[in-house]
Design an enzyme around this catalytic site. Structure first.
Site, PDB file in Angstrom:
ATOM      1  N   THR A  78      49.760  18.869  -6.351  1.00  0.00           N
ATOM      2  CA  THR A  78      48.599  19.055  -5.481  1.00  0.00           C
ATOM      3  C   THR A  78      47.309  18.510  -6.104  1.00  0.00           C
ATOM      4  O   THR A  78      46.322  18.323  -5.399  1.00  0.00           O
ATOM      5  CB  THR A  78      48.402  20.543  -5.168  1.00  0.00           C
ATOM      6  OG1 THR A  78      48.176  21.258  -6.399  1.00  0.00           O
ATOM      7  CG2 THR A  78      49.631  21.126  -4.479  1.00  0.00           C
ATOM      8  N   LYS A  79      47.322  18.275  -7.434  1.00  0.00           N
ATOM      9  CA  LYS A  79      46.148  17.776  -8.139  1.00  0.00           C
ATOM     10  C   LYS A  79      46.554  16.646  -9.070  1.00  0.00           C
ATOM     11  O   LYS A  79      47.711  16.551  -9.480  1.00  0.00           O
ATOM     12  CB  LYS A  79      45.496  18.905  -8.942  1.00  0.00           C
ATOM     13  CG  LYS A  79      44.941  20.027  -8.079  1.00  0.00           C
ATOM     14  CD  LYS A  79      44.288  21.106  -8.935  1.00  0.00           C
ATOM     15  CE  LYS A  79      43.738  22.232  -8.061  1.00  0.00           C
ATOM     16  NZ  LYS A  79      43.101  23.306  -8.874  1.00  0.00           N
ATOM     17  N   HIS A 104      48.841  16.666   9.128  1.00  0.00           N
ATOM     18  CA  HIS A 104      48.515  16.863  10.540  1.00  0.00           C
ATOM     19  C   HIS A 104      47.310  17.787  10.650  1.00  0.00           C
ATOM     20  O   HIS A 104      47.427  19.004  10.710  1.00  0.00           O
ATOM     21  CB  HIS A 104      49.709  17.451  11.293  1.00  0.00           C
ATOM     22  CG  HIS A 104      50.695  16.425  11.731  1.00  0.00           C
ATOM     23  ND1 HIS A 104      50.561  15.705  12.905  1.00  0.00           N
ATOM     24  CD2 HIS A 104      51.828  15.972  11.149  1.00  0.00           C
ATOM     25  CE1 HIS A 104      51.568  14.871  13.023  1.00  0.00           C
ATOM     26  NE2 HIS A 104      52.346  15.007  11.980  1.00  0.00           N
TER      27      HIS A 104
END
Length: 208
Positions: free
Chosen positions: A188-189, A132
């Site tokens: 996240t990676k 968002h």
């Protein structure tokens, strides 16, 4: 019509639990899920020989392709959004062959999520290619629910990957083939192939 069918299924399940033994109820519920799989399959762009347990929470099925011999357990939330707050998207969720998704998983796309062959998702796995809003001062002036959807890039999960219980895979990530992601890790990676990873954020523990 969908609400009526779902209400009928819930009523039948309650009836089975009252009047049949647990073992018999499980067998009969499985038969009902086979019928449910056939009925819900018409909502997808492409699907072949897939078992889908009741209930599934489905949005944008016309943007979702499912390969052969997949199995989806209860309460899967599968969402492809083509519009939000005035913005239009061209989403794609593509699931390969022999993919097993356990209970309470959530997969959401405005961009692209590709899941390869022979992938295993344990319960409560969350995969998303969007968030968002961007992380900017301007975006933070709005409540989260009012921020426009933003994608950092597709999510690609290659063949033979195993995601443990409660894993979160964030936008723009590729998980290489044969890799294993430990329970509750936050990816996240991107991760190379043939690795075991874990933690928040996820890091390589061992290369196989």
């Amino acid at each position: 019509m969908k609400k009526i069918i779902k209400s009928i299924i819930k009523g039948i399940v309650k009836f089975l639990h009252v009047f049949f033994s647990p073992k018999t109820s499980i067998i009969l519920i499985h038969k009902l899920d086979l019928l449910y799989s056939i009925w819900i399959s018409f909502e997808f762009k492409k699907v072949s020989n897939c078992f889908i347990a009741h209930p599934i929470y489905l949005k944008g099925g016309k943007y979702i392709e499912i390969g052969e011999n997949c199995g989806f357990d209860q309460r899967l939330r599968l969402e492809a959004f083509d519009s939000f707050l005035g913005d239009s998207f061209s989403p794609l969720i593509k699931v390969g062959k022999n993919v097993s998704i356990q209970k309470d998983c959530h997969i959401g796309a405005i961009n692209k999520i590709i899941i390869g062959d022979n992938v295993l998702l344990a319960s409560k796995v969350y995969i998303s290619d969007h968030s968002h809003g961007e992380i900017t001062k301007e975006s933070l002036l709005l409540p989260p629910a009012q921020r426009k959807l933003y994608s950092k890039g597709p999510v690609i999960i290659e063949d033979n990957v195993w995601l443990g219980e409660g894993v979160i895979v964030l936008p723009g990530v590729t998980i290489g083939e044969n890799s294993i992601v430990g329970a509750n890790a936050v990816v996240t990676k991107s991760i190379p192939k043939n690795c075991i990873v874990g933690g928040n954020p996820a890091k390589i523990i061992r290369e196989l």
